[in-house]
Enzyme design. Structure first.
Site, mmCIF file in Angstrom:
data_model
loop_
_atom_site.group_PDB
_atom_site.id
_atom_site.type_symbol
_atom_site.label_atom_id
_atom_site.label_comp_id
_atom_site.label_asym_id
_atom_site.label_seq_id
_atom_site.Cartn_x
_atom_site.Cartn_y
_atom_site.Cartn_z
ATOM 1 N N SER A 34 19.505 -7.401 -8.501
ATOM 2 C CA SER A 34 18.536 -7.686 -9.211
ATOM 3 C C SER A 34 18.641 -8.591 -10.460
ATOM 4 O O SER A 34 17.873 -9.432 -10.793
ATOM 5 C CB SER A 34 18.048 -6.293 -10.043
ATOM 6 O OG SER A 34 17.711 -5.415 -9.116
ATOM 7 N N HIS A 41 3.553 -9.630 -9.769
ATOM 8 C CA HIS A 41 4.953 -10.082 -9.787
ATOM 9 C C HIS A 41 5.737 -8.764 -8.655
ATOM 10 O O HIS A 41 6.477 -9.268 -8.054
ATOM 11 C CB HIS A 41 5.602 -9.949 -10.863
ATOM 12 C CG HIS A 41 7.124 -9.792 -11.253
ATOM 13 N ND1 HIS A 41 7.913 -10.874 -10.898
ATOM 14 C CD2 HIS A 41 7.557 -8.711 -11.538
ATOM 15 C CE1 HIS A 41 9.233 -10.381 -10.772
ATOM 16 N NE2 HIS A 41 8.952 -9.133 -11.261
ATOM 17 N N SER A 42 5.127 -7.757 -9.161
ATOM 18 C CA SER A 42 5.919 -6.629 -8.262
ATOM 19 C C SER A 42 4.899 -5.592 -8.184
ATOM 20 O O SER A 42 3.706 -5.608 -9.111
ATOM 21 C CB SER A 42 7.384 -6.026 -8.766
ATOM 22 O OG SER A 42 7.092 -5.396 -10.152
ATOM 23 N N GLU A 80 0.905 -1.161 -0.104
ATOM 24 C CA GLU A 80 -0.130 0.005 -0.122
ATOM 25 C C GLU A 80 0.722 1.396 0.102
ATOM 26 O O GLU A 80 0.517 2.376 -0.805
ATOM 27 C CB GLU A 80 -0.992 0.044 1.229
ATOM 28 C CG GLU A 80 -2.133 -0.973 1.109
ATOM 29 C CD GLU A 80 -2.978 -0.715 -0.286
ATOM 30 O OE1 GLU A 80 -3.111 0.299 -0.582
ATOM 31 O OE2 GLU A 80 -3.315 -1.796 -0.857
#
Lengths: 368, 400
Positions: free
Chosen positions: B160, B290-291, B74
């Site tokens: 990453s 996913h993200s 959020e």
């Protein structure tokens, strides 16, 4: 890669008339032993560059039990004999073959170094380092930075034979230093002979940052000089002024230093032009002070490297020199480099920035 | 025998008829389960009999991870942090595996393994501070959110690029193996998508040939962003690859905490006893997007999530197990959730207000020291900021 191996080995051992013919292409330079020996006490012995490298790794393995040496075919001594006898001396768990996979070698090496152990990883030819590019550029170089210094792989050293060898064509001749020079976090080093190779390799192994040491493979056997037997280090990030002069600064590294030395001698004899010869030694970080001090004195500079011209490391040098020495420059900075083509097989004599192209550059720059 | 063999590693001899080995000739690797979705133990011998306190910690860590995910997700939607990745549906594989490891075992993770850190003691504030990149982030604000790391907790900093950590884990395991009385293994987590990268192949082959005590823990959650597994591979998942590399393999129900725990424990014992690698594939489902940069409704139907969100949900399953044991106290758990939500909210507000590191930190840790060229560039930026200090968000950064 394997198939070309026996060819290389025979070419580097000139015996019989066949090899004399092959050797013709190799002799685009004449090796000059270092005049100044490093300030190290004790015995000195004749070593060529591969024995000096072998000697450095012998010292590293003897000094620190955590040190590991690995890569493709290193266990039997390496395709260039650099790791000869080290497996017998230190054991198969410390000197060992890996599967044939460069990204694996680099990744494995980073993992070794991340635990604090010393990793000396060999990539068989610098031409085959590209599969490991991601591990080197995205991982090794950024390990310390991205973790806020919680983790690092500083005890990692990657060795790779590089540069022209007479008949190596596209994939046994490349000089990829500029690709790595664009990567903050790495140190990139090129020795010009046995003494420097030993001292730089030991410095790289002990340095707290990931280092890539590119070894001019044409010098492995042909370069011979008196090397101190004891352990010593050559400073990383420091250029060497090999000849003093007031007229033109010549900058090169690796084999090209020997080409430039010959050219400088000829310029002195034929043109009465005194060149200052600089071996840059470290590509990243590079010794801006030594270079710019020389150029401020001479006002003229020629940079020569085997790698292609466009975006070669000469471009970085030229831009920086122009920035720092603008008011001292008497002529445009000249770059004598490989052409912007892949490295060719039969055309190698026309590709290299050889003595004549470098000599012509001196003639031109002093007349400007 | 050797003279008649093409390869020292091949033991089987000849056949006189052409026989293709078809994928359907291989038996699929079964999925190991300890309990059913109602929390019943399927075979009494398989109940790890973890004590009440341990099960409680497992449950509460899963709940905490879930609450942290909801609030930070959020926060990203509100633009307070730049990015986030939730762990929904995969909580049991994190906590179950972490619980079976020694805290000395070294962890290399991909990015969706925050539960492992949580189990080891990473605090609510450490998670949140990293996501804000503030002065209390050990990573000094240099990486994107969820790229956690902890030297103290033996959890390598996340990066990453996918799969790069896998051959690195093998290298670390090799070093551990050489140490006298080694009692540490390495575990490396990755998704089913990352398993397609060349580095995964490199790592598995190196681990097998160099005999390294490493657990390859694959979180097979059905998707790599929008790509379903049928577009990722055509074999029997990831664990079946073990055979090709000459490596032991296991597959378990990743939503069953007890199955993950048992499988990881067996894998760890195997690695350390034999100095060999093992693949452990946890089957589960990525419940979240996913993200925060992804809307998964663009490539999968909402109905697909239904079953995973209810009967096959890892937290529900463990709750059912606890109910059966009489270990679940509804009121205490509701209070716990209220309490941690409050803690997370408070921490979220505090983290947001904390200053970032001095901008000069941008130039440190590139190398072990700051070389001349970087010192020069830092000075250039200093001079520039003197002239234009009002144009940069300097008030958010510490001044040294």
């Amino acid at each position: 890669m394997i198939g070309t191996l026996s060819k290389f080995k025979s070419a580097l051992r000139p015996i019989g008339h066949v090899n004399k013919i092959l050797a013709r292409n190799v002799s685009h330079f004449t090796y000059q032993p270092d005049e100044k020996s490093p300030n190290v006490d004790g015995e000195r012995t004749k070593m060529n560059m591969f024995t000096a490298i072998n000697n450095a790794m012998d010292i590293a393995l003897a000094t620190d039990d955590s040190t590991l040496l690995f890569g493709e075919d290193v266990a039997f001594g390496g395709v260039f004999r650099c790791s000869l006898n080290l497996k017998d001396k230190y054991g198969a768990d410390r000197v060992f073959n890996t599967p044939l996979c460069e990204q694996g070698i680099a990744g494995f090496a980073i993992g070794v170094a991340a635990t604090g152990a010393k990793a000396i990883a060999e990539i068989q030819f610098a031409d085959y380092i590209f599969p490991a590019f991601d591990q080197i550029v995205n991982e090794a170089a950024k390990y310390r930075y991205r973790s806020g210094n919680m983790f690092d792989c500083g005890s990692l050293t990657i060795r790779a034979p590089f540069g022209a060898v007479g008949h190596g064509a596209l994939y046994h001749s490349q000089s990829p230093e500029a690709y790595f020079a664009h990567t903050p976090g790495l140190k990139v080093i090129v020795p010009r002979g046995p003494i420097k190779a030993k001292g730089l390799l030991l410095a790289a192994i002990n340095d707290k940052n990931p280092c890539i040491i590119l070894e001019p493979k044409t010098l492995y056997r042909s370069a011979v000089e008196e090397v101190p037997v004891a352990s010593y280090e050559c400073e990383l990030g420091k250029a060497d002024v090999l000849m003093n002069g007031n007229d033109v600064t010549l900058i090169g590294w690796g084999t090209q230093v020997h080409v430039l030395r010959e050219v400088a001698e000829r310029a002195k004899n034929e043109l009465k032009v005194k060149c200052e010869l600089i071996d840059l030694v470290s590509i990243l970080p590079w010794d801006r002070e030594t270079v710019c001090n020389s150029v401020k004195k001479t006002g003229r500079v020629i940079i020569a490297h085997e790698a292609p011209l466009t975006n070669g490391f000469g471009a970085e040098l030229a831009a920086s020199i122009q920035e720092d020495c603008f008011l001292h420059l008497e002529a445009p900075i000249a770059r004598v480099c490989g052409w912007d083509t892949p490295f060719p097989h039969v055309f190698e004599p026309f590709y290299l920035p050889d003595r004549l192209r470098c000599f012509e550059a001196i003639k031109k720059i002093v007349k400007y | 025998m050797l003279s008649r063999s093409f390869n020292l590693m091949l033991k089987k001899a000849w056949i006189s008829h052409v026989k293709m080995i078809m994928p359907e000739n291989y038996d699929p690797i079964p999925i190991y389960r300890v309990m059913d979705p109602e929390g019943n133990i399927l075979h009494e011998s398989q109940d790890p009999k973890l004590n009440k306190d341990t099960i409680h910690k497992c449950f509460r860590d899963m709940v905490l991870l879930n609450a942290l995910d909801k609030i930070l997700y959020e926060s990203q939607r509100q633009g307070r942090i730049s990015f986030y990745m939730t762990n929904f549906g995969e909580e049991a594989s994190h906590i179950g595996s972490a619980c079976a490891l020694s805290s000395e075992d070294l962890v290399y993770a991909q990015y969706r393994e925050a539960g492992v850190l949580l189990w080891r003691g990473f605090t609510i504030s450490q998670f949140i501070d990293q996501c804000y990149g503030n002065y209390d982030d050990d990573g000094k604000g240099k990486q994107m959110p969820v790229h956690y790391g902890s030297k103290k907790l033996n959890f390598m900093t996340i990066s990453s690029p996918l799969s790069t950590q896998i051959p690195q884990a093998v290298g670390s395991a090799y070093v551990f193996k050489r140490r006298a009385n080694n009692n540490r293994c390495v575990i490396v987590y990755f998704g089913d998508g990352a398993a397609s990268e060349g580095d995964t192949h490199a790592a598995m082959n190196f681990a097998a040939t160099l005999e390294c005590p490493v657990i390859f823990f694959c979180r097979n959650n059905g998707y790599a962003i929008s790509t379903p597994v049928k577009e990722q591979y055509r074999g029997d998942g990831i664990s079946s690859r073990g055979n090709g590399y000459g490596m032991a393999a296991l597959r378990c129900d990743g939503t069953d905490l007890l199955a993950v725990y048992n499988a990881t424990k067996v894998a760890r014992e195997y690695c350390l006893k034999n100095n060999k690698p093992i693949i452990l594939e946890a089957m589960q489902y990525r419940l979240g997007h996913h993200s925060t940069s992804d809307d998964s409704s663009a490539y999968r139907p909402a109905e697909e999530l239904e079953i995973w969100n209810t009967v096959e949900h890892p937290i529900n399953k463990l709750k059912n197990y606890m109910l059966k044991k009489g270990w679940f106290d509804e009121i205490a758990e509701n209070d716990y959730v209220k309490d941690i939500r409050k803690k997370i909210m408070i921490q979220n507000q505090q983290a947001e207000k904390k200053q970032k590191y001095d901008w000069r930190e941008m130039f440190t840790d590139v190398y072990d020291d700051v070389p001349d060229n970087l010192q020069k560039q830092m000075k250039q930026m200093e001079d520039h900021l003197k002239k234009h200090k009002n144009e940069y968000p300097l008030q958010n950064f510490k001044q040294s």
